[in-house]
Design a protein around this motif. Structure first.
Motif, mmCIF file in Angstrom:
data_model
loop_
_atom_site.group_PDB
_atom_site.id
_atom_site.type_symbol
_atom_site.label_atom_id
_atom_site.label_comp_id
_atom_site.label_asym_id
_atom_site.label_seq_id
_atom_site.Cartn_x
_atom_site.Cartn_y
_atom_site.Cartn_z
ATOM 1 N N MET A 267 43.721 -28.433 29.632
ATOM 2 C CA MET A 267 42.588 -28.113 30.509
ATOM 3 C C MET A 267 43.097 -28.132 31.941
ATOM 4 N N ALA A 268 42.971 -26.970 32.602
ATOM 5 C CA ALA A 268 43.521 -26.820 33.956
ATOM 6 C C ALA A 268 42.452 -26.204 34.840
ATOM 7 N N GLY A 269 41.496 -27.060 35.257
ATOM 8 C CA GLY A 269 40.385 -26.546 36.048
ATOM 9 C C GLY A 269 39.304 -25.939 35.173
ATOM 10 N N TYR A 270 39.174 -26.458 33.942
ATOM 11 C CA TYR A 270 38.058 -26.047 33.079
ATOM 12 C C TYR A 270 36.877 -26.903 33.490
ATOM 13 N N MET A 271 35.807 -26.235 33.985
ATOM 14 C CA MET A 271 34.762 -27.000 34.663
ATOM 15 C C MET A 271 33.522 -27.244 33.802
ATOM 16 N N ARG A 272 33.768 -27.549 32.531
ATOM 17 C CA ARG A 272 32.647 -27.905 31.679
ATOM 18 C C ARG A 272 33.010 -29.125 30.834
ATOM 19 N N PRO B 53 35.997 -39.560 39.602
ATOM 20 C CA PRO B 53 35.902 -38.652 38.448
ATOM 21 C C PRO B 53 34.924 -37.515 38.734
ATOM 22 N N GLY B 54 34.896 -36.556 37.819
ATOM 23 C CA GLY B 54 33.902 -35.490 37.931
ATOM 24 C C GLY B 54 34.338 -34.357 38.838
ATOM 25 N N VAL B 55 33.318 -33.651 39.356
ATOM 26 C CA VAL B 55 33.612 -32.502 40.201
ATOM 27 C C VAL B 55 33.759 -32.944 41.658
ATOM 28 N N ILE C 204 47.429 -31.335 47.109
ATOM 29 C CA ILE C 204 47.072 -31.775 45.738
ATOM 30 C C ILE C 204 47.562 -30.737 44.724
ATOM 31 N N HIS C 205 47.288 -29.463 45.012
ATOM 32 C CA HIS C 205 47.723 -28.396 44.104
ATOM 33 C C HIS C 205 49.237 -28.388 43.956
ATOM 34 N N ALA C 206 49.947 -28.602 45.067
ATOM 35 C CA ALA C 206 51.424 -28.598 45.005
ATOM 36 C C ALA C 206 51.900 -29.691 44.050
ATOM 37 N N ALA C 207 51.266 -30.850 44.115
ATOM 38 C CA ALA C 207 51.637 -31.958 43.219
ATOM 39 C C ALA C 207 51.287 -31.624 41.770
ATOM 40 N N GLU C 208 50.133 -30.989 41.570
ATOM 41 C CA GLU C 208 49.702 -30.612 40.217
ATOM 42 C C GLU C 208 50.666 -29.628 39.566
ATOM 43 N N HIS C 209 51.152 -28.688 40.376
ATOM 44 C CA HIS C 209 51.998 -27.608 39.829
ATOM 45 C C HIS C 209 53.347 -28.122 39.386
ATOM 46 N N SER D 57 38.615 -22.312 34.453
ATOM 47 C CA SER D 57 37.370 -21.666 34.911
ATOM 48 C C SER D 57 37.515 -20.953 36.246
ATOM 49 N N GLY D 58 38.666 -21.160 36.919
ATOM 50 C CA GLY D 58 38.691 -20.683 38.308
ATOM 51 C C GLY D 58 39.896 -19.837 38.660
ATOM 52 N N SER D 59 40.577 -20.210 39.739
ATOM 53 C CA SER D 59 41.688 -19.406 40.274
ATOM 54 C C SER D 59 42.892 -19.378 39.321
ATOM 55 N N GLY D 60 43.159 -20.510 38.648
ATOM 56 C CA GLY D 60 44.239 -20.519 37.660
ATOM 57 C C GLY D 60 45.614 -20.787 38.214
ATOM 58 N N SER D 61 45.753 -21.436 39.365
ATOM 59 C CA SER D 61 47.095 -21.717 39.905
ATOM 60 C C SER D 61 47.867 -22.677 38.994
ATOM 61 N N ASN D 62 47.182 -23.570 38.308
ATOM 62 C CA ASN D 62 47.870 -24.462 37.357
ATOM 63 C C ASN D 62 48.299 -23.697 36.113
ATOM 64 N N PHE D 63 47.447 -22.790 35.664
ATOM 65 C CA PHE D 63 47.830 -21.900 34.559
ATOM 66 C C PHE D 63 49.095 -21.138 34.954
ATOM 67 N N ILE E 238 44.075 -32.033 33.729
ATOM 68 C CA ILE E 238 44.591 -32.440 35.034
ATOM 69 C C ILE E 238 43.409 -32.606 35.977
ATOM 70 N N HIS E 239 43.452 -33.720 36.724
ATOM 71 C CA HIS E 239 42.319 -34.049 37.595
ATOM 72 C C HIS E 239 42.845 -34.361 38.995
ATOM 73 N N PRO E 240 42.160 -33.870 40.052
ATOM 74 C CA PRO E 240 42.679 -34.025 41.424
ATOM 75 C C PRO E 240 42.292 -35.336 42.095
HETATM 76 N N1 LIG Z 1 37.258 -32.054 37.490
HETATM 77 C C1 LIG Z 1 38.174 -31.004 37.162
HETATM 78 C C2 LIG Z 1 38.853 -30.473 38.397
HETATM 79 O O1 LIG Z 1 38.368 -30.638 39.506
HETATM 80 N N2 LIG Z 1 40.008 -29.852 38.171
HETATM 81 C C3 LIG Z 1 40.743 -29.278 39.266
HETATM 82 O O2 LIG Z 1 40.405 -27.901 39.415
HETATM 83 C C4 LIG Z 1 41.490 -27.277 40.100
HETATM 84 C C5 LIG Z 1 41.793 -25.970 39.409
HETATM 85 O O3 LIG Z 1 42.672 -25.221 40.226
HETATM 86 P P1 LIG Z 1 43.357 -23.895 39.604
HETATM 87 O O4 LIG Z 1 42.246 -23.093 38.977
HETATM 88 O O5 LIG Z 1 43.988 -23.244 40.794
HETATM 89 O O6 LIG Z 1 44.364 -24.365 38.585
HETATM 90 C C6 LIG Z 1 42.697 -28.229 40.021
HETATM 91 O O7 LIG Z 1 42.923 -28.842 41.278
HETATM 92 C C7 LIG Z 1 42.245 -29.255 39.009
HETATM 93 O O8 LIG Z 1 42.791 -30.555 39.227
#
Ligand SMILES: NCC(=O)N[C@@H]1O[C@H](COP(=O)([O-])[O-])[C@@H](O)[C@H]1O
Ligand SMILES: Nc1nc2c(c(=O)[nH]1)N[C@@H](CN(C=O)c1ccc(C(=O)N[C@@H](CCC(=O)O)C(=O)O)cc1)CN2
Length: 203
Positions: free
Chosen positions: A88-93, A119-121, A172-177, A11-17, A110-112
């Motif tokens: 699901m990589a930052g899908y906010m629904r 949990p949650g947002v 957190i993002h660095a660890a996720e990637h 749903s957002g910036s997509g750095s994990n994508f 993936i959850h931060p």
């Molecule tokens: N509850 C879901 C949630 O908070 N997800 C988080 O949204 C971010 C998306 O970043 P990105 O768009 O840069 O990948 C990520 O940090 C992911 O863990």
């Protein structure tokens, strides 16, 4: 090996994508990214997908009478493309059984935070506000609950003195990637099994 077809929901910036795209383009992740699903037409992740020549299915939830209505369209896109894994990589629904049922065991998120904490947002802000000394990232299977599915992998991230949500989010993002592409690789290689809530990874 058979092709392994994945779809990413964001749903957002997509750095994990982008982290997944980069690993595929470097030849380090043997998957085919068949589709990006996005619920925000102006999200930067859509731009990233176009740059990577990944087909996009974008929708505006406000144009549908229910979650089930747009999820039915998403499900058709996934089935038409014979998707093996949904990431699901930052899908906010929150998704309903329309998608959970057909894809349980083949859909990850993936959850931060270190679930079940926060949990949650706004999970990163929750951790900073709570004052924990350590948080992290979790990759889990998606079930009908909220961030409650069986946990596949976690990595801890220290919270430094005077940390802000912004500075912590970067780490957190660095660890996720690193972790998310790794879990996708394990799933592609058939190394992951679920027994109730317990997930085993054969390394
Ligand atoms: N509850 C879901 C949630 O908070 N997800 C988080 O949204 C971010 C998306 O970043 P990105 O768009 O840069 O990948 C990520 O940090 C992911 O863990
Ligand atoms: N059934 C499930 N759906 C989703 C899960 C899940 O585990 N089970 N994970 C989420 C991702 N996520 C946290 O990791 C998350 C995303 C969004 C929300 C939420 O409350 N969304 C609101 C809308 C918020 C907004 O518009 O900004 C909502 O859907 O009403 C909670 C958790 C993805 N889906």
């Amino acid at each position: 090996m058979q092709p392994y077809r994945i779809a990413v929901m964001a749903s957002g910036s997509g750095s994990n994508f982008q982290a997944i795209v980069d690993q595929v383009q470097k030849g380090k992740l043997d998957v085919s990214i068949e589709l990006l699903v996005c619920d925000r037409p102006n999200a930067f992740v859509v731009e990233r997908a176009r740059e990577a020549k990944v087909p996009v299915f974008v929708f505006n939830p406000k144009e549908y009478e229910s979650r089930e209505a747009y999820e039915t369209l998403v499900l058709k896109e996934l089935q038409d493309r014979q998707i093996d894994l949904v990431v699901m990589a930052g899908y906010m629904r929150i998704i309903t059984n329309v998608l959970v049922e057909p894809f349980f065991g083949r859909m990850i998120n993936i959850h931060p935070s270190l679930l079940p904490s926060f949990p949650g947002v706004r999970a990163v802000e929750q951790a900073v506000d709570y004052g924990v000394k350590q948080t992290g990232v979790t990759v889990h299977f998606v079930d009908g609950g909220l961030d409650s599915g069986p946990i596949i992998a976690q990595r801890a991230v220290e919270i430094h003195e005077h940390e802000t949500a912004d500075s912590l989010t970067e780490r957190i993002h660095a660890a996720e990637h690193v972790l998310l592409p790794q879990v996708v690789r394990w799933l592609r290689e058939g190394r992951v099994s679920i027994d109730g809530r317990r997930v085993s990874v054969r390394l």
